[in-house]
Design a protein around this motif. Structure first.
Motif, PDB file in Angstrom:
ATOM      1  N   ALA A 142       1.361   8.650 -13.133  1.00  0.00           N
ATOM      2  CA  ALA A 142       1.115   9.567 -12.113  1.00  0.00           C
ATOM      3  C   ALA A 142       2.176  10.048 -10.986  1.00  0.00           C
ATOM      4  O   ALA A 142       2.226  11.024 -10.428  1.00  0.00           O
ATOM      5  N   HIS A 143       2.937   8.874 -10.922  1.00  0.00           N
ATOM      6  CA  HIS A 143       4.040   9.607  -9.836  1.00  0.00           C
ATOM      7  C   HIS A 143       5.596   9.765 -10.470  1.00  0.00           C
ATOM      8  O   HIS A 143       6.231  10.306  -9.379  1.00  0.00           O
ATOM      9  N   TYR A 144       5.812   9.645 -11.483  1.00  0.00           N
ATOM     10  CA  TYR A 144       7.172   9.853 -12.311  1.00  0.00           C
ATOM     11  C   TYR A 144       7.018  11.045 -13.357  1.00  0.00           C
ATOM     12  O   TYR A 144       7.069  10.297 -14.654  1.00  0.00           O
ATOM     13  N   PRO A 145       6.461  12.118 -13.260  1.00  0.00           N
ATOM     14  CA  PRO A 145       6.306  12.815 -14.274  1.00  0.00           C
ATOM     15  C   PRO A 145       7.430  13.319 -15.427  1.00  0.00           C
ATOM     16  O   PRO A 145       7.401  13.692 -16.484  1.00  0.00           O
ATOM     17  N   GLU A 146       8.595  13.022 -14.805  1.00  0.00           N
ATOM     18  CA  GLU A 146       9.842  13.082 -15.791  1.00  0.00           C
ATOM     19  C   GLU A 146       9.992  12.169 -16.491  1.00  0.00           C
ATOM     20  O   GLU A 146      10.781  12.442 -17.514  1.00  0.00           O
ATOM     21  N   LEU A 147       9.239  10.950 -16.602  1.00  0.00           N
ATOM     22  CA  LEU A 147       9.181   9.856 -17.654  1.00  0.00           C
ATOM     23  C   LEU A 147       7.925  10.122 -18.870  1.00  0.00           C
ATOM     24  O   LEU A 147       6.854  10.453 -18.312  1.00  0.00           O
ATOM     25  N   ASP A 148       8.470   9.602 -19.927  1.00  0.00           N
ATOM     26  CA  ASP A 148       7.405   9.059 -20.779  1.00  0.00           C
ATOM     27  C   ASP A 148       7.059   7.872 -20.651  1.00  0.00           C
ATOM     28  O   ASP A 148       7.861   6.985 -20.537  1.00  0.00           O
ATOM     29  N   GLY A 176       7.968  -1.663 -14.367  1.00  0.00           N
ATOM     30  CA  GLY A 176       7.389  -2.060 -13.208  1.00  0.00           C
ATOM     31  C   GLY A 176       6.931  -0.834 -12.651  1.00  0.00           C
ATOM     32  O   GLY A 176       6.250   0.041 -13.069  1.00  0.00           O
ATOM     33  N   GLU A 177       7.327  -0.641 -11.199  1.00  0.00           N
ATOM     34  CA  GLU A 177       6.712   0.450 -10.561  1.00  0.00           C
ATOM     35  C   GLU A 177       7.273   1.863 -10.925  1.00  0.00           C
ATOM     36  O   GLU A 177       6.526   2.851 -10.868  1.00  0.00           O
ATOM     37  N   GLY A 178       8.303   1.797 -11.766  1.00  0.00           N
ATOM     38  CA  GLY A 178       8.823   3.008 -12.182  1.00  0.00           C
ATOM     39  C   GLY A 178      10.001   3.649 -11.670  1.00  0.00           C
ATOM     40  O   GLY A 178      10.637   4.516 -12.250  1.00  0.00           O
ATOM     41  N   TYR A 179      10.432   3.085 -10.390  1.00  0.00           N
ATOM     42  CA  TYR A 179      11.428   3.781  -9.528  1.00  0.00           C
ATOM     43  C   TYR A 179      12.904   3.848 -10.445  1.00  0.00           C
ATOM     44  O   TYR A 179      13.706   4.647 -10.248  1.00  0.00           O
ATOM     45  N   GLY A 180      12.976   2.582 -11.080  1.00  0.00           N
ATOM     46  CA  GLY A 180      14.282   2.544 -11.700  1.00  0.00           C
ATOM     47  C   GLY A 180      14.457   3.257 -12.963  1.00  0.00           C
ATOM     48  O   GLY A 180      15.586   4.031 -13.124  1.00  0.00           O
ATOM     49  N   ALA A 181      13.326   3.481 -13.739  1.00  0.00           N
ATOM     50  CA  ALA A 181      13.278   4.527 -14.999  1.00  0.00           C
ATOM     51  C   ALA A 181      13.761   5.854 -14.548  1.00  0.00           C
ATOM     52  O   ALA A 181      14.597   6.716 -14.857  1.00  0.00           O
ATOM     53  N   GLU A 229       0.806  -0.888   0.167  1.00  0.00           N
ATOM     54  CA  GLU A 229       0.066  -0.122   0.116  1.00  0.00           C
ATOM     55  C   GLU A 229       0.964   1.330   0.042  1.00  0.00           C
ATOM     56  O   GLU A 229       0.358   2.374  -0.496  1.00  0.00           O
ATOM     57  N   THR A 230       1.999   1.087   0.799  1.00  0.00           N
ATOM     58  CA  THR A 230       3.049   2.227   0.588  1.00  0.00           C
ATOM     59  C   THR A 230       3.432   2.866  -0.719  1.00  0.00           C
ATOM     60  O   THR A 230       3.400   3.806  -1.191  1.00  0.00           O
ATOM     61  N   SER A 231       3.546   1.800  -1.809  1.00  0.00           N
ATOM     62  CA  SER A 231       4.096   1.856  -2.889  1.00  0.00           C
ATOM     63  C   SER A 231       2.922   2.524  -3.830  1.00  0.00           C
ATOM     64  O   SER A 231       3.104   3.096  -4.963  1.00  0.00           O
ATOM     65  N   GLY A 232       1.545   2.131  -3.504  1.00  0.00           N
ATOM     66  CA  GLY A 232       0.488   2.457  -4.312  1.00  0.00           C
ATOM     67  C   GLY A 232       0.265   1.382  -5.227  1.00  0.00           C
ATOM     68  O   GLY A 232      -0.923   1.483  -6.299  1.00  0.00           O
ATOM     69  N   LEU A 233       0.947   0.351  -5.368  1.00  0.00           N
ATOM     70  CA  LEU A 233       0.692  -0.672  -6.487  1.00  0.00           C
ATOM     71  C   LEU A 233       0.559  -2.237  -5.502  1.00  0.00           C
ATOM     72  O   LEU A 233       1.435  -2.143  -4.825  1.00  0.00           O
ATOM     73  N   PRO A 269      -2.292  -1.141 -14.694  1.00  0.00           N
ATOM     74  CA  PRO A 269      -1.985  -0.414 -13.501  1.00  0.00           C
ATOM     75  C   PRO A 269      -0.595   0.030 -13.406  1.00  0.00           C
ATOM     76  O   PRO A 269      -0.292   0.974 -12.600  1.00  0.00           O
ATOM     77  N   ALA A 270       0.388  -0.784 -13.782  1.00  0.00           N
ATOM     78  CA  ALA A 270       1.847  -0.189 -13.555  1.00  0.00           C
ATOM     79  C   ALA A 270       2.046   0.955 -14.409  1.00  0.00           C
ATOM     80  O   ALA A 270       2.629   2.093 -13.887  1.00  0.00           O
ATOM     81  N   THR A 271       1.456   1.003 -15.685  1.00  0.00           N
ATOM     82  CA  THR A 271       1.812   2.159 -16.559  1.00  0.00           C
ATOM     83  C   THR A 271       1.025   3.532 -15.917  1.00  0.00           C
ATOM     84  O   THR A 271       1.571   4.505 -15.856  1.00  0.00           O
ATOM     85  N   ALA A 272      -0.047   3.384 -15.434  1.00  0.00           N
ATOM     86  CA  ALA A 272      -0.999   4.183 -14.970  1.00  0.00           C
ATOM     87  C   ALA A 272      -0.248   4.880 -13.621  1.00  0.00           C
ATOM     88  O   ALA A 272      -0.293   6.190 -13.464  1.00  0.00           O
ATOM     89  N   HIS A 273       0.324   3.889 -12.742  1.00  0.00           N
ATOM     90  CA  HIS A 273       1.035   4.348 -11.441  1.00  0.00           C
ATOM     91  C   HIS A 273       2.171   5.198 -12.009  1.00  0.00           C
ATOM     92  O   HIS A 273       2.654   6.326 -11.408  1.00  0.00           O
ATOM     93  N   VAL A 274       3.018   4.682 -13.035  1.00  0.00           N
ATOM     94  CA  VAL A 274       4.253   5.493 -13.430  1.00  0.00           C
ATOM     95  C   VAL A 274       4.047   6.820 -14.042  1.00  0.00           C
ATOM     96  O   VAL A 274       4.464   7.693 -13.683  1.00  0.00           O
TER      97      VAL A 274
END
Length: 255
Positions: A82-88, A52-57, A5-9, A75-80
């Motif tokens: 929403a949480h990592y605006p610096e990424l495409d 995945g969750e996007g932290y590595g990208a 739950e902390t990660s949102g995924l 759900p993963a791409t939606a999470h990324v």
């Protein structure tokens, strides 16, 4: 609050995420590899195939010119996004990478290739989208230590795990030149945790979670505190003793 739950995924066991104490060992182990490979992304156009969750990208984006984060899981791409605006971000199948031929400098594929049914086909796609001289960055569990006593991977989401020589052969067979092949090991602090927890901090964790749904296991306080305190710097990455390494880390070049 349950783990995940902390990660949102939702944690299924297929991917790891930051901010989850029970997942911290695996997250930091993966993070260590991203830090080791990030210099290869400097000022580059990077595709992370299986973000995945996007932290590595997001970590690679600190070095790259631009990063396209690709995953098949909606759900993963939606999470990324929403949480990592610096990424495409794009949702797509790794069997047919949705980018133009010769359009990227780096393909990053960390802890993903062991999940794929057609590893050869995926590597052909990586070679297609890379420009000449472009790099493929790969990490994957070492079969010799991750599932040492069985031909069937321990992780139900894995299709085929690789030994050091098998990864090297796979990359060369796909037309890449292997520039670097290293292994991830426990450093001194983790070696001490191995000693304190019966010889293996990994086995101690598996003993807790096996047989429980993801996020539902009851952890001993001391073990959870030790796992939550692990950092990326607690892992050592190098070319020594590859067969005994935990994960494999490769840099391959498209001629």
């Amino acid at each position: 609050m349950t783990a995940g739950e902390t990660s949102g995924l939702h944690l299924t066991g297929e991917r790891t995420a930051p901010g989850v104490p029970e997942e911290n060992y695996w997250f930091r182990r993966h993070e260590a590899a991203y830090h080791a490979l990030a210099p290869y992304c400097r000022d580059a156009v990077v595709l992370e195939a299986g973000c995945g969750e996007g932290y590595g990208a997001a970590l690679l984006a600190r070095h790259a010119r631009t990063v396209l984060a690709l995953d098949y899981d909606e759900p993963a791409t939606a999470h990324v996004a929403a949480h990592y605006p610096e990424l495409d971000v794009v949702r797509g199948n790794l069997a047919f990478l949705p980018v133009a031929t010769g359009s990227v400098d780096v393909v990053a594929n960390l802890q993903v290739i062991e999940h794929l049914w057609d590893q050869v086909g995926f590597l052909a796609e990586c070679r297609r989208v890379l420009r000449p001289g472009g790099r493929l960055l790969v990490t994957t569990p070492n079969r010799l230590t991750f599932t040492p006593d069985s031909d069937t991977p321990l992780n139900p989401y894995h299709t085929r795990e690789l030994s050091p020589s098998e990864l090297d052969d796979l990359l060369r067979g796909a037309g890449f030149e292997v520039q670097l092949l290293h292994g991830v090991h426990h450093g001194p602090a983790l070696a001490e945790l191995d000693r304190r927890h019966g010889g293996s901090i990994i086995e101690a964790q598996l003993a807790v979670v096996m047989g429980s749904l993801p996020g539902q296991a009851t952890w001993p306080d001391e073990l959870l505190a030790d796992v939550a305190a692990v950092t990326a710097d607690d892992f050592a990455i190098g070319e020594r003793d590859l067969d005994a390494s935990l994960d494999l880390l490769a840099v391959a070049v498209r001629p």
